[in-house]
Scaffold this motif. Sequence first.
Motif, PDB file in Angstrom:
ATOM      1  N   PHE A  64      -4.096  -0.205 -10.260  1.00  0.00           N
ATOM      2  CA  PHE A  64      -4.827   0.243  -9.053  1.00  0.00           C
ATOM      3  C   PHE A  64      -5.455   1.611  -9.306  1.00  0.00           C
ATOM      4  CE2 PHE A  64      -4.355   3.281  -5.496  1.00  0.00           C
ATOM      5  CZ  PHE A  64      -5.492   2.900  -4.783  1.00  0.00           C
ATOM      6  N   PHE A  65      -4.639   2.541  -9.789  1.00  0.00           N
ATOM      7  CA  PHE A  65      -5.182   3.890  -9.980  1.00  0.00           C
ATOM      8  C   PHE A  65      -6.267   3.913 -11.063  1.00  0.00           C
ATOM      9  CE2 PHE A  65      -1.718   5.533  -7.330  1.00  0.00           C
ATOM     10  CZ  PHE A  65      -2.468   6.422  -6.546  1.00  0.00           C
ATOM     11  N   GLU A  66      -6.135   3.072 -12.078  1.00  0.00           N
ATOM     12  CA  GLU A  66      -7.187   3.037 -13.099  1.00  0.00           C
ATOM     13  C   GLU A  66      -8.522   2.601 -12.487  1.00  0.00           C
ATOM     14  OE1 GLU A  66      -7.389   4.398 -15.995  1.00  0.00           O
ATOM     15  OE2 GLU A  66      -5.316   5.042 -15.734  1.00  0.00           O
ATOM     16  N   ILE A  67      -8.465   1.620 -11.583  1.00  0.00           N
ATOM     17  CA  ILE A  67      -9.701   1.167 -10.918  1.00  0.00           C
ATOM     18  C   ILE A  67     -10.277   2.304 -10.069  1.00  0.00           C
ATOM     19  CG2 ILE A  67     -10.634  -0.421  -9.159  1.00  0.00           C
ATOM     20  CD1 ILE A  67      -8.598  -2.503 -10.254  1.00  0.00           C
ATOM     21  N   LEU A  68      -9.388   2.993  -9.362  1.00  0.00           N
ATOM     22  CA  LEU A  68      -9.858   4.120  -8.545  1.00  0.00           C
ATOM     23  C   LEU A  68     -10.506   5.186  -9.424  1.00  0.00           C
ATOM     24  CD1 LEU A  68      -9.950   5.568  -5.753  1.00  0.00           C
ATOM     25  CD2 LEU A  68      -7.719   6.544  -6.311  1.00  0.00           C
ATOM     26  N   PHE A  69      -9.823   5.562 -10.501  1.00  0.00           N
ATOM     27  CA  PHE A  69     -10.351   6.626 -11.365  1.00  0.00           C
ATOM     28  C   PHE A  69     -11.704   6.240 -11.963  1.00  0.00           C
ATOM     29  CE2 PHE A  69      -5.629   7.623 -12.354  1.00  0.00           C
ATOM     30  CZ  PHE A  69      -5.526   8.395 -11.209  1.00  0.00           C
ATOM     31  N   ARG A  70     -11.780   5.022 -12.503  1.00  0.00           N
ATOM     32  CA  ARG A  70     -13.037   4.687 -13.189  1.00  0.00           C
ATOM     33  C   ARG A  70     -14.192   4.506 -12.180  1.00  0.00           C
ATOM     34  NH1 ARG A  70     -13.544  -0.901 -12.857  1.00  0.00           N
ATOM     35  NH2 ARG A  70     -11.681  -2.062 -13.447  1.00  0.00           N
ATOM     36  N   SER A  71     -13.872   4.094 -10.967  1.00  0.00           N
ATOM     37  CA  SER A  71     -14.937   3.945  -9.970  1.00  0.00           C
ATOM     38  C   SER A  71     -15.444   5.318  -9.518  1.00  0.00           C
ATOM     39  CB  SER A  71     -14.442   3.162  -8.752  1.00  0.00           C
ATOM     40  OG  SER A  71     -13.966   1.904  -9.160  1.00  0.00           O
ATOM     41  N   LEU A  72     -14.532   6.249  -9.304  1.00  0.00           N
ATOM     42  CA  LEU A  72     -14.961   7.581  -8.849  1.00  0.00           C
ATOM     43  C   LEU A  72     -15.742   8.303  -9.943  1.00  0.00           C
ATOM     44  CD1 LEU A  72     -12.077   8.952  -6.619  1.00  0.00           C
ATOM     45  CD2 LEU A  72     -13.971   7.481  -6.042  1.00  0.00           C
ATOM     46  N   GLU A  73     -15.406   8.013 -11.169  1.00  0.00           N
ATOM     47  CA  GLU A  73     -16.102   8.648 -12.288  1.00  0.00           C
ATOM     48  C   GLU A  73     -17.574   8.229 -12.325  1.00  0.00           C
ATOM     49  OE1 GLU A  73     -14.051   7.846 -15.915  1.00  0.00           O
ATOM     50  OE2 GLU A  73     -14.218   9.942 -16.538  1.00  0.00           O
ATOM     51  N   GLU A  74     -17.858   7.048 -11.798  1.00  0.00           N
ATOM     52  CA  GLU A  74     -19.224   6.505 -11.820  1.00  0.00           C
ATOM     53  C   GLU A  74     -20.140   7.232 -10.827  1.00  0.00           C
ATOM     54  OE1 GLU A  74     -20.470   3.970 -13.669  1.00  0.00           O
ATOM     55  OE2 GLU A  74     -18.558   3.840 -14.741  1.00  0.00           O
ATOM     56  N   ILE A  75     -19.527   7.946  -9.858  1.00  0.00           N
ATOM     57  CA  ILE A  75     -20.352   8.518  -8.773  1.00  0.00           C
ATOM     58  C   ILE A  75     -21.017   9.815  -9.195  1.00  0.00           C
ATOM     59  CG2 ILE A  75     -20.240   9.494  -6.435  1.00  0.00           C
ATOM     60  CD1 ILE A  75     -18.073   7.434  -5.811  1.00  0.00           C
ATOM     61  N   THR A 121       0.830  -1.219   0.000  1.00  0.00           N
ATOM     62  CA  THR A 121       0.000   0.000   0.000  1.00  0.00           C
ATOM     63  C   THR A 121       0.857   1.259   0.000  1.00  0.00           C
ATOM     64  OG1 THR A 121      -0.235   0.074   2.419  1.00  0.00           O
ATOM     65  CG2 THR A 121      -1.909  -1.151   1.196  1.00  0.00           C
ATOM     66  N   ARG A 122       2.096   1.151   0.482  1.00  0.00           N
ATOM     67  CA  ARG A 122       2.927   2.360   0.459  1.00  0.00           C
ATOM     68  C   ARG A 122       3.330   2.743  -0.966  1.00  0.00           C
ATOM     69  NH1 ARG A 122       7.169  -0.482   3.712  1.00  0.00           N
ATOM     70  NH2 ARG A 122       8.048  -1.932   2.222  1.00  0.00           N
ATOM     71  N   GLU A 123       3.086   1.848  -1.929  1.00  0.00           N
ATOM     72  CA  GLU A 123       3.336   2.186  -3.346  1.00  0.00           C
ATOM     73  C   GLU A 123       2.199   3.020  -3.924  1.00  0.00           C
ATOM     74  OE1 GLU A 123       6.114   1.007  -4.884  1.00  0.00           O
ATOM     75  OE2 GLU A 123       6.665  -0.013  -3.009  1.00  0.00           O
ATOM     76  N   ALA A 124       1.054   2.987  -3.266  1.00  0.00           N
ATOM     77  CA  ALA A 124      -0.145   3.626  -3.831  1.00  0.00           C
ATOM     78  C   ALA A 124      -0.200   5.105  -3.453  1.00  0.00           C
ATOM     79  CB  ALA A 124      -1.403   2.892  -3.345  1.00  0.00           C
ATOM     80  N   THR A 125       0.854   5.821  -3.773  1.00  0.00           N
ATOM     81  CA  THR A 125       0.910   7.231  -3.408  1.00  0.00           C
ATOM     82  C   THR A 125       0.236   8.094  -4.471  1.00  0.00           C
ATOM     83  OG1 THR A 125       3.096   7.230  -4.412  1.00  0.00           O
ATOM     84  CG2 THR A 125       3.011   7.113  -2.009  1.00  0.00           C
ATOM     85  N   ALA A 144      -7.686   2.006   0.053  1.00  0.00           N
ATOM     86  CA  ALA A 144      -8.323   1.834  -1.260  1.00  0.00           C
ATOM     87  C   ALA A 144      -7.712   0.652  -2.012  1.00  0.00           C
ATOM     88  CB  ALA A 144      -8.192   3.122  -2.067  1.00  0.00           C
ATOM     89  N   VAL A 145      -6.476   0.298  -1.681  1.00  0.00           N
ATOM     90  CA  VAL A 145      -5.834  -0.822  -2.382  1.00  0.00           C
ATOM     91  C   VAL A 145      -6.567  -2.133  -2.061  1.00  0.00           C
ATOM     92  CG1 VAL A 145      -3.688  -2.099  -2.763  1.00  0.00           C
ATOM     93  CG2 VAL A 145      -3.593   0.369  -2.326  1.00  0.00           C
TER      94      VAL A 145
END
Length: 310
Positions: free
Chosen positions: A299-310, A193-197, A242-243
Amino acid sequence: MVPEPVILDVDPGHDDAIAMMLACGAPELDVCAITSVAGNVSLEKTTRNALKVLSFVGRTDVPVGAGAAAPLARVLRTAEHIHGESGLDGADLPEPVLVPDGRDAVRLMADVVGESPEPVTLIPVGPLTNVANFLEEHPRLRQNIRRVVLMGGSIGPGNVTPAAEFNVYVDPEAARVVFESGLPTTMVGLDVTREATAGPEELERLRSLGRAGEVAAGLATYYYARAYRRTYGLAAPPIHDAVAVAAVVEPAILQTRSMRVDVECEGVLTRGETVCDVYGVTGGSPNAEVAVGLDREAFFEILFRSLEEI
Ligand code: BDR
Ligand code: CA
């Protein structure tokens, strides 16, 4: 595609808040309940923060069960030095419209797991007190738990002590219950998770996604970012929790290895250490899939596309 039923157990916390938003936006997940636990700040505050996040994303259909106010056998240790007095300092979230469910965390978990036609995945991203209480009070419901994907622990160094990661340190006895439960368990620890900066590029992308992205970017800047710079000398803050959620959406973002993980509950210097038998020297049978690598971009792609759905 039938979305996977999940319960998210949280102690918001900036990264918990982003994890909740990811879960709510991901079409692959059916968020059946959120349960709150004392950790980063008191239970009262983590519950309120969870209600604020769900209200903000418009998910007032998701029940929130308040859980344990203290660890199983310890005095609560909190993390205001990272998350501020409120637990979400610096974030600009409106007052919640949602109120807590009448059921506490354990009752709510029991109802959801007991009634779900599909096995439920538990995603604990705070101290493991609620999950341990649930497993001990409802042993028969274990059969309807698909897996546990938790943020906590570390193969390497800790963050709250040289040996221990915060979530496991706060309630090591609870973590031991979970690791010894026999349930399929994935440990998403600090090693990955420390990579997910969230650095400048990720923040810019988040801000371009609309209101959820803007709030997530806000959560990952100001107070939280300064705290990580001050405490750990990191240029950008990791979005630890989030990871774990993204790894339920897409397990392939993690590289994992099966190994024995024991939780140190007695050590003076090592309380809460997750002792990971990387080389199998103990002969103990593996009880967890431990994350050893992260596909940061995925990881970041999943975060971005999920937040876009909101
Ligand atoms: C964990 O500790 C908390 O402060 C974060 O929310 C995360 O769950 C990281 O060690
Ligand atoms: Ca957390």
